[in-house]
Design an enzyme around this catalytic site. Structure first.
Site, mmCIF file in Angstrom:
data_model
loop_
_atom_site.group_PDB
_atom_site.id
_atom_site.type_symbol
_atom_site.label_atom_id
_atom_site.label_comp_id
_atom_site.label_asym_id
_atom_site.label_seq_id
_atom_site.Cartn_x
_atom_site.Cartn_y
_atom_site.Cartn_z
ATOM 1 N N ASP A 192 18.696 -4.902 -14.290
ATOM 2 C CA ASP A 192 19.905 -5.394 -14.946
ATOM 3 C C ASP A 192 19.515 -5.690 -16.403
ATOM 4 O O ASP A 192 18.329 -5.737 -16.736
ATOM 5 C CB ASP A 192 20.356 -6.673 -14.229
ATOM 6 C CG ASP A 192 21.417 -7.432 -14.987
ATOM 7 O OD1 ASP A 192 22.440 -6.820 -15.349
ATOM 8 O OD2 ASP A 192 21.218 -8.647 -15.226
ATOM 9 N N ASP A 211 21.673 -8.017 -19.078
ATOM 10 C CA ASP A 211 21.995 -9.363 -19.578
ATOM 11 C C ASP A 211 21.427 -10.439 -18.667
ATOM 12 O O ASP A 211 21.733 -10.474 -17.474
ATOM 13 C CB ASP A 211 23.512 -9.529 -19.707
ATOM 14 C CG ASP A 211 24.061 -8.670 -20.829
ATOM 15 O OD1 ASP A 211 23.428 -8.613 -21.881
ATOM 16 O OD2 ASP A 211 25.125 -8.051 -20.627
ATOM 17 N N GLY A 267 32.020 -7.698 -17.130
ATOM 18 C CA GLY A 267 32.705 -6.809 -18.072
ATOM 19 C C GLY A 267 33.464 -7.627 -19.104
ATOM 20 O O GLY A 267 34.196 -8.572 -18.756
ATOM 21 N N GLY A 268 33.314 -7.302 -20.377
ATOM 22 C CA GLY A 268 33.909 -8.087 -21.455
ATOM 23 C C GLY A 268 35.429 -8.044 -21.466
ATOM 24 O O GLY A 268 36.090 -9.082 -21.613
ATOM 25 N N ARG A 312 36.753 -10.008 -18.682
ATOM 26 C CA ARG A 312 36.555 -11.449 -18.890
ATOM 27 C C ARG A 312 37.681 -12.007 -19.771
ATOM 28 O O ARG A 312 38.193 -13.093 -19.520
ATOM 29 C CB ARG A 312 35.183 -11.658 -19.543
ATOM 30 C CG ARG A 312 34.646 -13.050 -19.450
ATOM 31 C CD ARG A 312 33.152 -13.053 -19.795
ATOM 32 N NE ARG A 312 32.364 -12.336 -18.818
ATOM 33 C CZ ARG A 312 31.202 -11.736 -19.078
ATOM 34 N NH1 ARG A 312 30.695 -11.779 -20.295
ATOM 35 N NH2 ARG A 312 30.545 -11.108 -18.138
ATOM 36 N N THR A 367 23.814 -1.761 -15.395
ATOM 37 C CA THR A 367 24.450 -2.914 -16.024
ATOM 38 C C THR A 367 25.946 -2.696 -16.189
ATOM 39 O O THR A 367 26.416 -1.566 -16.217
ATOM 40 C CB THR A 367 23.823 -3.181 -17.412
ATOM 41 O OG1 THR A 367 24.492 -4.273 -18.027
ATOM 42 C CG2 THR A 367 23.951 -1.973 -18.322
ATOM 43 N N PRO A 385 26.519 0.727 -26.029
ATOM 44 C CA PRO A 385 25.990 0.340 -27.351
ATOM 45 C C PRO A 385 25.242 -1.000 -27.323
ATOM 46 O O PRO A 385 24.252 -1.169 -28.033
ATOM 47 C CB PRO A 385 27.256 0.231 -28.220
ATOM 48 C CG PRO A 385 28.270 1.064 -27.523
ATOM 49 C CD PRO A 385 27.963 0.960 -26.067
ATOM 50 N N ASP A 413 19.461 -11.210 -12.425
ATOM 51 C CA ASP A 413 19.403 -12.643 -12.723
ATOM 52 C C ASP A 413 20.579 -13.411 -12.121
ATOM 53 O O ASP A 413 20.618 -14.632 -12.226
ATOM 54 C CB ASP A 413 19.417 -12.893 -14.234
ATOM 55 C CG ASP A 413 20.778 -12.610 -14.837
ATOM 56 O OD1 ASP A 413 21.240 -11.452 -14.714
ATOM 57 O OD2 ASP A 413 21.399 -13.535 -15.397
#
Ligand SMILES: [Mg+2]
Length: 238
Positions: free
Chosen positions: A9, A11, A51-52, A55, A119, A124, A180
């Site tokens: 992973d 992050d 996922g941004g 979120r 991930t 990017p 994590d």
């Protein structure tokens, strides 16, 4: 048996990046004229959503965010801006590899163990982090990089791990995942992978049932290929 491939992973696992993501989100909100601020306790909750873009949508749906409808129309632009801010921060050296990561990766490469990434963060972001942390292009270290929107269902769904396993053409029993978070552990486990967990600052409160082992980081104790092989031999499940 010794693992023939390690799937990492990103992050929280390779580096404590979540705090940089949080700063980048907040800077983006200001840039878009939104009176939003994600403090640490709130961000800890929001991290349950991977996922941004997802979120941001969850925040609007669950926290009565002012200007929510307007923001939802701009999620893609906001996420692109956030990615730009994040990659800039990372390129400037904001993220460092967690203890033991470089040592284990170096040992794996020396011994012909294959390396991959699974991930939910955008490609990017991954490339910026790996370039800054390793000082070389990600493709020279990781054979397969499964990132971002390449699969529809993000962690804890197993899709991203299945995708990486397909690309590697490896059976699950020959691989190990390193994660994590509980979402990451559940994703890897659902794909059938033995999973080592190194909790990060934002996930240290979570529980990790079914993990092969849980250690504070890859240097406590020093985790080598032999250590992983011993854990697997001791765990009847694998
Ligand atoms: Mg993570």
């Amino acid at each position: 048996m010794r693992a023939e491939a390690i799937i990492f992973d990103v992050d929280g696992t390779l580096a404590e990046t979540e705090e940089i993501h949080r700063l980048a989100f907040n800077e983006t909100f200001t840039h878009f004229g939104l009176d939003w601020y994600w403090n640490r306790p709130l961000y800890r909750q929001l991290l349950d959503i991977t996922g941004g873009k997802e979120r941001i949508r969850a925040f609007v749906a669950n926290h009565r965010a002012p200007d929510g409808p307007r923001a939802l129309e701009q999620v893609a632009e906001m996420h692109a801006a956030k990615t730009e801010i994040y990659t800039q921060l990372v390129a400037e050296g904001a993220a460092r590899l967690r203890p033991g990561v470089l040592r284990l990766i170096t040992e794996a490469k020396d011994k012909g163990v294959r390396l991959a990434i699974a991930t939910t963060t955008s490609l990017p972001n991954v490339e910026a982090l790996l370039q800054a942390a390793f000082g070389m292009p990600s493709s020279s270290i990781f054979e397969v990089i499964g990132a971002g929107d390449i699969v529809a269902a993000k962690k804890p769904a197993p899709d991203i791990y299945r995708h990486v396993l397909d690309e590697l053409r490896m059976p699950t029993f020959a691989c190990i995942a390193i994660e994590d978070s509980r979402n990451g552990l559940d994703s890897a486990r659902a794909a059938g992978l033995p999973t080592l967990v190194t909790p990060s600052i934002y996930t240290s409160h979570q529980s990790f049932p079914g993990a092969l082992a849980v250690v504070p980081d890859l240097d406590t104790p020093p985790v080598s290929l032999d250590t992983i092989a011993k854990w697997r031999a001791a765990d009847a499940g694998w």
